[in-house]
Design a protein around this motif. Structure first.
Motif, mmCIF file in Angstrom:
data_model
loop_
_atom_site.group_PDB
_atom_site.id
_atom_site.type_symbol
_atom_site.label_atom_id
_atom_site.label_comp_id
_atom_site.label_asym_id
_atom_site.label_seq_id
_atom_site.Cartn_x
_atom_site.Cartn_y
_atom_site.Cartn_z
ATOM 1 N N MET A 57 -16.896 -3.031 45.010
ATOM 2 C CA MET A 57 -15.990 -4.158 45.260
ATOM 3 C C MET A 57 -16.051 -5.205 44.148
ATOM 4 N N HIS A 58 -16.635 -4.877 42.996
ATOM 5 C CA HIS A 58 -16.874 -5.930 42.000
ATOM 6 C C HIS A 58 -15.594 -6.559 41.456
ATOM 7 N N LYS A 59 -14.507 -5.798 41.377
ATOM 8 C CA LYS A 59 -13.238 -6.380 40.919
ATOM 9 C C LYS A 59 -12.674 -7.338 41.967
ATOM 10 N N MET A 60 -12.816 -6.955 43.232
ATOM 11 C CA MET A 60 -12.362 -7.837 44.313
ATOM 12 C C MET A 60 -13.090 -9.178 44.249
ATOM 13 N N VAL A 61 -14.410 -9.095 44.040
ATOM 14 C CA VAL A 61 -15.242 -10.309 44.064
ATOM 15 C C VAL A 61 -15.059 -11.139 42.803
ATOM 16 N N PHE A 62 -15.173 -10.501 41.638
ATOM 17 C CA PHE A 62 -15.147 -11.256 40.384
ATOM 18 C C PHE A 62 -13.734 -11.619 39.916
ATOM 19 N N MET A 89 -23.560 -10.532 42.627
ATOM 20 C CA MET A 89 -22.348 -11.034 43.261
ATOM 21 C C MET A 89 -22.577 -12.373 43.964
ATOM 22 N N TYR A 90 -23.854 -12.770 44.059
ATOM 23 C CA TYR A 90 -24.195 -14.029 44.718
ATOM 24 C C TYR A 90 -24.786 -15.041 43.737
ATOM 25 N N TYR A 91 -24.840 -14.678 42.451
ATOM 26 C CA TYR A 91 -25.495 -15.544 41.463
ATOM 27 C C TYR A 91 -24.769 -16.871 41.245
ATOM 28 N N GLU A 92 -23.464 -16.865 41.404
ATOM 29 C CA GLU A 92 -22.716 -18.108 41.168
ATOM 30 C C GLU A 92 -23.254 -19.240 42.038
ATOM 31 N N GLU A 93 -23.513 -18.941 43.298
ATOM 32 C CA GLU A 93 -24.029 -19.980 44.191
ATOM 33 C C GLU A 93 -25.540 -20.143 44.058
ATOM 34 N N LEU A 94 -26.262 -19.044 43.799
ATOM 35 C CA LEU A 94 -27.721 -19.114 43.722
ATOM 36 C C LEU A 94 -28.211 -19.791 42.445
#
Length: 331
Positions: A57-62, A89-94
Motif C-alpha cells: 500500500m506504499h503508493k496509497m500512503v505516500f 509508513m509511520y515515521y512522519e508522525e514519529l
C-alpha cells in the motif's frame, strides 16, 4: 374373479414399491455426491494462512495520503487475516516526536485498536532506516542495535511474533558475515526476553546471497533469530551501485535462494510484480516457489507483497492473493 383383481392389485403395489425404492436410492446417491463435493472442497484448503505486507500500500500512503492506520480495515476487506506492518509508513508522525516513548505508545495503541476492531492478527513489523546492523565498526553496530529496541518493544506490545530487519553494511563478504553475526546476536539477545523474533529478509546487497545469509543464521544459532524469505529480492549488485533501485547486474537464483532460507523461516513474503492474461506472475513461478515452501514443512502465514507498475495496488494485491489460492489447490 375376486382373486384375479387382488392379484392385479398386488402386482401394481409391488411395481409401485419398486419404483419408489429405485428413485429413493437415486436421491440418496445425489445426497452422497453432494456430501463428497463438500468434503472435496475442505480437502483443498491452503496449507498456509494469508497476510498482507503493508508495503503493498506504499503508493496509497505516500502518494495518495491514505492513512496507514486504515491498514487493518483494508486488509480485512481484501480477504486477509494477518498484518505485516512497515515502520517507515509511520515515521512522519514519529520523527516529529523524536520517537519518544509517548509517540511510540500512541502508535501501538492506534494499531492495536484497529486490528482488534477488524479482528486481524498482528504478525510483524518491518523496520527500515534505523541504522546498519552489519556496520563495520562496533560503535555503529551498537547504535543501530539500540535504535531497534523501541521496535522490539512495540512488536511485543502489539502481539507481533517478529520484527524484520535489514543487514546493511560491510565492504566484503567475510566482513559482512562477521558484523552481521555480532549485530544480530546483540539484538536477538534483547528481543529474546520480550518473546520477539528478529528475522532477516533477503533485501539487496550481501543479504541477497542466500547461502551467505543462511551461514549467518547458523552462526548466530539462536531460536529467536531467523529469516523472512522474499520471492523477489535476490539482486546482489545493481549497475548504478544502489541497493534497492536501478537495473540488476548480478542476481542470485531465486528458487535456490528460497530453498536455502526456508530452514530458518519464521515468515514468507510472496513478492509479485506483474501478471499475464492467465493471472500468473510474469517473473516468478509461484507454483514452484510454493512447492519449495510446502516441502520445507512451513504452515504459517504467507504475506502478499505487490510491487507492480501495471495494476493498481488494490488490483495487484487481489491478483497475488488469488494466484496463491489457485496454486494451493494445485499442490
Amino acid at each position: 374373479m375376486k382373486d384375479s383383481i387382488f392379484n392385479k392389485r398386488g402386482l401394481l403395489f409391488a411395481f409401485f414399491a419398486i419404483f419408489l425404492f429405485f428413485f429413493s436410492c437415486k436421491d440418496e446417491k445425489k445426497k452422497e455426491d453432494n456430501i463428497l463435493k463438500v468434503e472435496d472442497t475442505i480437502v483443498v484448503a491452503p496449507f498456509f494462512k494469508l497476510s498482507l505486507a503493508q508495503w503493498s500500500m506504499h503508493k496509497m500512503v505516500f502518494d495518495d495520503k491514505v492513512s496507514p492506520y486504515t491498514f487493518a480495515e483494508k486488509a480485512k476487506s481484501w480477504g486477509f487475516s494477518g498484518l505485516e506492518y512497515v515502520s517507515g509508513m509511520y515515521y512522519e508522525e514519529l520523527e516529529k516526536e523524536n520517537f519518544s516513548k509517548e509517540a511510540m505508545a500512541a502508535f501501538v495503541e492506534k494499531c492495536n485498536a484497529e486490528s482488534k476492531k477488524h479482528e486481524m492478527t498482528n504478525l510483524l513489523i518491518m523496520i527500515d532506516g534505523q541504522g546498519n546492523l552489519a556496520a563495520e565498526t562496533s560503535e555503529e553496530r551498537k547504535k543501530a542495535v539500540e535504535n531497534h529496541y523501541k521496535w522490539v518493544d512495540a512488536a511485543a506490545a502489539m502481539g507481533c511474533h517478529s520484527i524484520r530487519v535489514n543487514l546493511s553494511g560491510g565492504t566484503s563478504t567475510e566482513e559482512w558475515i562477521t558484523s552481521s553475526v555480532d549485530g544480530l546476536t546483540q539484538l536477538a539477545t534483547y528481543a529474546k526476553d520480550k518473546n520477539v523474533n528478529v528475522i532477516v529478509e533477503n533485501h539487496g546487497g550481501f543479504s541477497s546471497n542466500a547461502a551467505d545469509l543462511a551461514l549467518v543464521m547458523s552462526k548466530v544459532n539462536m531460536p529467536n533469530c531467523g529469516t523472512l524469505p522474499d520471492f523477489g529480492n535476490f539482486c546482489m549488485k545493481r549497475k548504478d551501485g544502489s541497493i534497492y533501485n536501478g537495473e540488476c547486474a548480478e542476481e542470485y537464483d531465486m528458487y535456490k535462494g528460497v530453498s536455502e532460507l526456508m530452514p530458518y523461516a519464521k515468515g514468507v513474503s510472496a513478492k509479485s510484480y506483474n501478471f499475464d492474461a492467465d493471472g500468473n506472475e510474469t517473473k516468478i513461478d509461484f507454483s514452484k516457489m510454493m512447492n519449495i515452501v510446502k516441502d520445507a514443512g512451513y504452515e504459517g502465514f504467507v504475506g502478499v507483497e505487490y510491487e507492480g507498475d501495471v495494476l493498481t495496488e488494490e488490483e495487484g494485491i487481489i491478483a497475488t492473493r488469488d494466484l496463491l489460492l489457485k496454486v494451493a489447490k494445485e499442490l
